[in-house]
Enzyme design. Structure first.
Site, PDB file in Angstrom:
ATOM      1  N   ASP A  13      70.878   4.804 -36.131  1.00 10.22           N
ATOM      2  CA  ASP A  13      71.190   3.883 -37.228  1.00 10.22           C
ATOM      3  C   ASP A  13      70.016   3.930 -38.197  1.00 10.22           C
ATOM      4  O   ASP A  13      68.959   4.488 -37.889  1.00 10.22           O
ATOM      5  CB  ASP A  13      71.369   2.446 -36.686  1.00 10.22           C
ATOM      6  CG  ASP A  13      71.665   1.442 -37.797  1.00 10.22           C
ATOM      7  OD1 ASP A  13      72.510   1.738 -38.658  1.00 10.22           O
ATOM      8  OD2 ASP A  13      71.030   0.366 -37.832  1.00 10.22           O
ATOM      9  N   SER A  14      70.197   3.295 -39.363  1.00  7.22           N
ATOM     10  CA  SER A  14      69.090   3.236 -40.320  1.00  7.22           C
ATOM     11  C   SER A  14      68.035   2.213 -39.867  1.00  7.22           C
ATOM     12  O   SER A  14      66.927   2.222 -40.393  1.00  7.22           O
ATOM     13  CB  SER A  14      69.620   2.841 -41.687  1.00  7.22           C
ATOM     14  OG  SER A  14      70.242   1.572 -41.600  1.00  7.22           O
ATOM     15  N   TYR A  45      70.447   2.877 -45.847  1.00  7.76           N
ATOM     16  CA  TYR A  45      71.268   4.055 -46.131  1.00  7.76           C
ATOM     17  C   TYR A  45      72.373   3.722 -47.146  1.00  7.76           C
ATOM     18  O   TYR A  45      72.828   4.597 -47.870  1.00  7.76           O
ATOM     19  CB  TYR A  45      71.961   4.542 -44.850  1.00  7.76           C
ATOM     20  CG  TYR A  45      71.118   5.381 -43.919  1.00  7.76           C
ATOM     21  CD1 TYR A  45      69.774   5.628 -44.160  1.00  7.76           C
ATOM     22  CD2 TYR A  45      71.697   5.945 -42.782  1.00  7.76           C
ATOM     23  CE1 TYR A  45      69.023   6.396 -43.280  1.00  7.76           C
ATOM     24  CE2 TYR A  45      70.962   6.723 -41.909  1.00  7.76           C
ATOM     25  CZ  TYR A  45      69.624   6.945 -42.163  1.00  7.76           C
ATOM     26  OH  TYR A  45      68.899   7.721 -41.293  1.00  7.76           O
ATOM     27  N   GLY A  46      72.814   2.469 -47.119  1.00  6.86           N
ATOM     28  CA  GLY A  46      74.001   2.059 -47.885  1.00  6.86           C
ATOM     29  C   GLY A  46      74.028   2.518 -49.342  1.00  6.86           C
ATOM     30  O   GLY A  46      75.035   3.044 -49.801  1.00  6.86           O
ATOM     31  N   CYS A  76      76.264   3.438 -37.174  1.00 11.26           N
ATOM     32  CA  CYS A  76      76.002   3.015 -38.546  1.00 11.26           C
ATOM     33  C   CYS A  76      77.216   3.410 -39.370  1.00 11.26           C
ATOM     34  O   CYS A  76      77.618   4.578 -39.357  1.00 11.26           O
ATOM     35  CB  CYS A  76      74.758   3.738 -39.050  1.00 11.26           C
ATOM     36  SG  CYS A  76      74.429   3.519 -40.806  1.00 11.26           S
ATOM     37  N   ASN A  77      77.815   2.443 -40.041  1.00 11.78           N
ATOM     38  CA  ASN A  77      79.015   2.752 -40.834  1.00 11.78           C
ATOM     39  C   ASN A  77      78.691   3.661 -42.003  1.00 11.78           C
ATOM     40  O   ASN A  77      79.464   4.566 -42.322  1.00 11.78           O
ATOM     41  CB  ASN A  77      79.628   1.464 -41.386  1.00 11.78           C
ATOM     42  CG  ASN A  77      80.327   0.654 -40.319  1.00 11.78           C
ATOM     43  OD1 ASN A  77      81.534   0.690 -40.200  1.00 11.78           O
ATOM     44  ND2 ASN A  77      79.556  -0.066 -39.521  1.00 11.78           N
ATOM     45  N   GLU A 155      67.295  -7.384 -41.834  1.00 12.57           N
ATOM     46  CA  GLU A 155      66.048  -6.649 -41.523  1.00 12.57           C
ATOM     47  C   GLU A 155      64.815  -7.517 -41.775  1.00 12.57           C
ATOM     48  O   GLU A 155      63.768  -7.303 -41.186  1.00 12.57           O
ATOM     49  CB  GLU A 155      65.952  -5.348 -42.335  1.00 12.57           C
ATOM     50  CG  GLU A 155      66.961  -4.272 -41.941  1.00 12.57           C
ATOM     51  CD  GLU A 155      66.570  -3.446 -40.700  1.00 12.57           C
ATOM     52  OE1 GLU A 155      65.395  -3.430 -40.314  1.00 12.57           O
ATOM     53  OE2 GLU A 155      67.492  -2.821 -40.121  1.00 12.57           O
ATOM     54  N   CYS A 187      79.630  -2.851 -41.082  1.00 17.53           N
ATOM     55  CA  CYS A 187      78.225  -2.438 -41.123  1.00 17.53           C
ATOM     56  C   CYS A 187      77.635  -2.980 -39.836  1.00 17.53           C
ATOM     57  O   CYS A 187      77.851  -4.157 -39.500  1.00 17.53           O
ATOM     58  CB  CYS A 187      77.523  -3.052 -42.329  1.00 17.53           C
ATOM     59  SG  CYS A 187      75.729  -2.848 -42.308  1.00 17.53           S
ATOM     60  N   THR A 188      76.922  -2.126 -39.103  1.00 18.39           N
ATOM     61  CA  THR A 188      76.464  -2.566 -37.785  1.00 18.39           C
ATOM     62  C   THR A 188      75.371  -3.649 -37.870  1.00 18.39           C
ATOM     63  O   THR A 188      75.039  -4.262 -36.862  1.00 18.39           O
ATOM     64  CB  THR A 188      75.956  -1.364 -36.955  1.00 18.39           C
ATOM     65  OG1 THR A 188      75.042  -0.601 -37.749  1.00 18.39           O
ATOM     66  CG2 THR A 188      77.110  -0.491 -36.522  1.00 18.39           C
ATOM     67  N   HIS A 189      74.847  -3.879 -39.069  1.00 16.99           N
ATOM     68  CA  HIS A 189      73.901  -4.988 -39.224  1.00 16.99           C
ATOM     69  C   HIS A 189      74.610  -6.350 -39.263  1.00 16.99           C
ATOM     70  O   HIS A 189      74.012  -7.369 -38.949  1.00 16.99           O
ATOM     71  CB  HIS A 189      73.111  -4.850 -40.527  1.00 16.99           C
ATOM     72  CG  HIS A 189      71.962  -3.886 -40.458  1.00 16.99           C
ATOM     73  ND1 HIS A 189      72.141  -2.532 -40.326  1.00 16.99           N
ATOM     74  CD2 HIS A 189      70.624  -4.089 -40.516  1.00 16.99           C
ATOM     75  CE1 HIS A 189      70.949  -1.941 -40.308  1.00 16.99           C
ATOM     76  NE2 HIS A 189      70.013  -2.862 -40.415  1.00 16.99           N
TER      77      HIS A 189
END
Ligand code: DGL
Length: 278
Positions: A13-14, A45-46, A76-77, A155, A187-189
């Site tokens: 993932d980012s 990354y988005g 990560c999407n 984050e 989004c995995t976040h």
């Protein structure tokens, strides 16, 4: 590459978002060892062009190849949306993204067939969700909304702030007006902001985190390929690598996974020399 059941499952993932998938893997596949890579130095990354994200992902995969792995989960999407080539061409071992598993879960829950998707700008603009819905359930009406600030809120540990609620209200208003009964956290976040999102959307809207479904699909694939780690393999080993400073990652990961985490910083262009900075 020779695959064997004692090797690890790799996740990338980012940043910390993919830990929501790692946590589910630990729950559903407790005997599996994990190698996790968070590209924190190049997060987010988005907003980046897909070509650049693909370059980052191939560098990470090259590093992961050196770590005795048997499968890769692109947790990560944004990276999943950017890397469809990998899925088409294969990387010599099973590889799984997070978009299709999330869609499958949403289809099980929706009653009114009005589904919302929130994600990074890159994921939403890629049309990746639209393509999968068109293929699997063309009768579902899709409402998409980019929520770029959510990643920075997570984050930076700002989830429980008034600001986070204010931003969420603004982003989610059009989806509330559209009357969606299921909302995919694309989004995995975002599962790390689940409480805020649920409160803003209201209790009647089902939130779908692709983490659970992705872990389930990973388990199925490993079972089919006879690659599940047997429990007699001993305690699983979980290793974490980041491209940025290890300390902030360690703090969030330790809290999220409920166990002590040690992470190592990796210099991607000198793949063999990784070191613990903190
Ligand atoms: N966690 C990532 C995703 O699922 C993206 C966060 C970022 O923009 O780096 O899309």
């Amino acid at each position: 590459m020779k695959l064997d059941r004692y090797k690890s499952i790799a996740l990338l993932d980012s940043g910390v978002g993919g830990l929501t998938v790692a946590r589910e893997i630990m729950r559903q596949l407790p005997y599996e060892s994990i190698v996790y890579f968070g590209d924190t130095a190049r997060m987010p990354y988005g907003p980046r062009p897909h070509e650049q994200v693909r370059g980052f992902v191939s560098e990470i995969i090259e590093f992961l190849y050196t770590q005795e792995i048997k499968a890769i989960i692109v947790a990560c999407n944004s990276a999943t949306a950017a890397c469809s080539d990998y899925y088409r061409n294969g990387v010599g071992l099973p590889m799984l993204g997070v978009i299709e598993p999330g869609v499958n879960a949403a289809l099980r829950y929706t009653v009114n067939k009005r589904v919302g998707v929130i994600g990074t700008t890159g994921t939403i603009n890629s049309g990746a969700y639209q393509k999968v819905f068109q293929r699997l359930a063309p009768d579902v009406e899709l409402f998409e909304q980019p929520c770029p600030l959510f990643v920075l809120i997570v984050e930076n540990g700002l989830v429980a702030t008034r600001e986070a609620y204010r931003v969420a209200e603004e982003y989610l208003q059009p989806l509330k007006e559209a009357g969606v009964d299921v909302l995919i956290l694309g989004c995995t976040h975002y599962p790390l902001m689940m409480d805020v999102i649920q409160e803003v959307m209201g209790p009647e809207v089902k939130l779908v985190s692709s983490a659970q479904e992705t872990a389930r699909e990973a388990k199925m694939i490993l079972e089919e390929m006879a690659l599940i780690s047997p429990n007699k393999a001993g305690l699983p080993l979980h290793r974490f690598f980041v491209s940025g400073s290890a300390r902030p990652f360690i703090e969030i990961a330790t809290k999220l996974l409920g166990r002590e985490v040690i992470a190592y910083q990796v210099v991607l262009d000198q793949k063999t020399s990784f070191f613990d900075l903190d």
